[in-house]
Design a protein around this motif. Structure first.
Motif, mmCIF file in Angstrom:
data_model
loop_
_atom_site.group_PDB
_atom_site.id
_atom_site.type_symbol
_atom_site.label_atom_id
_atom_site.label_comp_id
_atom_site.label_asym_id
_atom_site.label_seq_id
_atom_site.Cartn_x
_atom_site.Cartn_y
_atom_site.Cartn_z
ATOM 1 N N PRO A 1 -7.964 -2.382 7.953
ATOM 2 C CA PRO A 1 -7.226 -2.668 6.726
ATOM 3 C C PRO A 1 -6.158 -3.733 6.921
ATOM 4 N N ALA A 2 -5.837 -4.433 5.840
ATOM 5 C CA ALA A 2 -4.813 -5.466 5.875
ATOM 6 C C ALA A 2 -4.143 -5.556 4.515
ATOM 7 N N VAL A 3 -2.837 -5.729 4.523
ATOM 8 C CA VAL A 3 -2.094 -6.009 3.295
ATOM 9 C C VAL A 3 -1.921 -7.513 3.202
ATOM 10 N N VAL A 4 -2.270 -8.093 2.041
ATOM 11 C CA VAL A 4 -2.171 -9.539 1.879
ATOM 12 C C VAL A 4 -1.311 -9.868 0.665
ATOM 13 N N ILE B 1 -5.892 -10.335 -9.856
ATOM 14 C CA ILE B 1 -5.361 -8.994 -9.588
ATOM 15 C C ILE B 1 -3.873 -9.079 -9.277
ATOM 16 N N ALA B 2 -3.491 -10.065 -8.435
ATOM 17 C CA ALA B 2 -2.092 -10.215 -8.049
ATOM 18 C C ALA B 2 -1.215 -10.544 -9.258
ATOM 19 N N ASP B 3 -1.711 -11.391 -10.157
ATOM 20 C CA ASP B 3 -0.947 -11.744 -11.354
ATOM 21 C C ASP B 3 -0.747 -10.534 -12.261
ATOM 22 N N LEU B 4 -1.743 -9.650 -12.300
ATOM 23 C CA LEU B 4 -1.683 -8.482 -13.181
ATOM 24 C C LEU B 4 -0.779 -7.393 -12.632
ATOM 25 N N HIS B 5 -0.649 -7.330 -11.311
ATOM 26 C CA HIS B 5 0.030 -6.183 -10.681
ATOM 27 C C HIS B 5 1.275 -6.590 -9.892
ATOM 28 N N LEU C 1 -6.404 -4.512 1.453
ATOM 29 C CA LEU C 1 -7.833 -4.732 1.614
ATOM 30 C C LEU C 1 -8.416 -3.682 2.544
ATOM 31 N N LEU C 2 -9.474 -3.030 2.080
ATOM 32 C CA LEU C 2 -10.174 -2.034 2.880
ATOM 33 C C LEU C 2 -11.654 -2.359 2.920
ATOM 34 N N PRO C 3 -12.327 -2.049 4.037
ATOM 35 C CA PRO C 3 -13.789 -2.160 4.034
ATOM 36 C C PRO C 3 -14.388 -1.085 3.143
ATOM 37 N N GLY D 1 -2.045 -20.008 -0.110
ATOM 38 C CA GLY D 1 -3.190 -19.206 0.303
ATOM 39 C C GLY D 1 -2.768 -17.785 0.609
ATOM 40 N N TRP D 2 -3.732 -16.990 1.012
ATOM 41 C CA TRP D 2 -3.477 -15.583 1.300
ATOM 42 C C TRP D 2 -3.024 -15.428 2.742
ATOM 43 N N ILE D 3 -1.988 -14.626 2.932
ATOM 44 C CA ILE D 3 -1.506 -14.337 4.276
ATOM 45 C C ILE D 3 -1.491 -12.831 4.487
ATOM 46 N N ARG D 4 -1.663 -12.449 5.725
ATOM 47 C CA ARG D 4 -1.584 -11.038 6.091
ATOM 48 C C ARG D 4 -0.122 -10.669 6.292
ATOM 49 N N VAL D 5 0.316 -9.593 5.654
ATOM 50 C CA VAL D 5 1.703 -9.148 5.744
ATOM 51 C C VAL D 5 1.829 -8.157 6.899
ATOM 52 N N PRO D 6 2.719 -8.407 7.851
ATOM 53 C CA PRO D 6 2.880 -7.443 8.947
ATOM 54 C C PRO D 6 3.286 -6.073 8.415
ATOM 55 N N THR D 7 2.719 -5.041 8.997
ATOM 56 C CA THR D 7 3.080 -3.685 8.600
ATOM 57 C C THR D 7 4.383 -3.275 9.270
#
Length: 303
Positions: free
Chosen positions: A87-90, A66-70, A11-13, A96-102
């Motif tokens: 930015p955040a990777v989810v 999107i997640a199901d497609l990719h 996710l990006l602004p 639900g959606w969680i933020r994945v630590p980088t």
């Protein structure tokens, strides 16, 4: 495509810096208002842009589609607000959606837990090779922003040579350590925070080796706005790897070949003035990642 592996959604602004984007992106998605930014990013990455008119109104449903497609891929989505600092990777866990630590956040967590062990095991001498390069480029009295001060060993030597050093680190344990030694130290995460102010030089010893190419691109761009001189060290080698050597907890290392590193510096507004190779002291060498060769000590000036 690995159907068992979930998609990673970055996710990006819509107005964000695309330096956070890596090089293995399958597709870019954007809402209507972020279509122009999405188009520029997709063109730079050489991938397709899909504009989703309902992305802002129904973010959970659209992200799930999107997640199901990719599955097994990484995609970029611009302009979605899940209440996270971007930015955040989810990823979706089912609940639900969680933020994945980088990788970098996991590495910082290791330093938080093992700061004392790190201090007890590193050389007591500062990095004279890198400090000498800096001293040849800027005069005593210069204001130096130090990224990743760690134990503060280099800062003590920099100040002994007459530089005015702003100590910073993203690890609270190191900040507490430096403050206990009687020094002012500021929290600054080189990846996510603004560097603030104007300095005569940015100094970063054994810090950039924890950043991947996209992260380092962003840091170098911020550094070139903050100071006309950059002195840093990083590890020479091939690829990237995790290592739990020495601290018994995982750290992520990114290794560099000379020409790609020079090319990245050039593309971010720097000209390499000096680059020297140095071997670590014998007791330290076994603690390098398996594919590491030695160290680069680099002095660069704003182009």
């Amino acid at each position: 495509m690995n159907l068992m592996c979930p998609a990673r959604i970055l996710l990006l602004p819509g107005d964000g810096d695309d330096a956070a984007v890596g090089e293995r992106i399958a597709q870019v998605y954007a809402g209507t208002f972020d279509a122009s930014a999405g188009s520029r990013l997709a063109e730079r990455l050489g991938v397709q842009l899909t504009v989703l008119p309902d992305l802002v109104r129904r973010p959970d449903a659209e992200l799930q589609a999107i997640a199901d497609l990719h599955r097994g891929e990484t995609v970029v989505v611009l302009g979605v607000d899940l209440g996270l600092k971007l930015p955040a990777v989810v990823e979706h866990t089912g609940d639900g959606w969680i933020r994945v630590p980088t990788d970098n956040e996991l590495t910082l967590a290791t330093y938080e837990q093992a700061a004392d062990k790190f201090r007890a095991s590193i050389p007591t001498e500062p990095n004279h090779d890198l400090i000498d390069l800096l001293a040849d480029a800027v005069a005593p009295g210069a204001r130096v922003l130090e990224l990743g001060s760690g134990t503060g060993c280099d800062a003590v030597e920099l100040e002994r040579r007459g530089f005015a050093v702003r100590r910073t680190d993203a690890t609270e344990a190191f900040l507490d350590m430096m403050r206990a030694d009687g020094h002012q130290a500021d929290h600054l995460n080189a990846l996510t925070d603004d560097f603030g102010g104007q300095y005569d030089a940015v100094f970063a010893d054994a810090v950039f080796l924890h950043f991947d190419r996209s992260q380092l691109t962003g840091v170098l761009r911020k550094a070139v706005r903050a100071a006309p001189v950059l002195a840093f060290s990083t590890k020479e080698g091939s690829g990237a790897e995790w290592s739990d050597r020495h601290l018994d907890l995982p750290r992520h290392f990114v290794l560099w070949q000379e020409q790609p590193l020079r090319d990245l510096l050039t593309s971010t507004g720097w000209t390499v003035r000096n680059l020297i190779r140095s071997e670590p002291p014998a007791p330290i060498k076994p603690r390098l990642p398996d594919s590491a060769v030695g160290w680069f000590q680099i002095l660069a000036v704003r182009t």
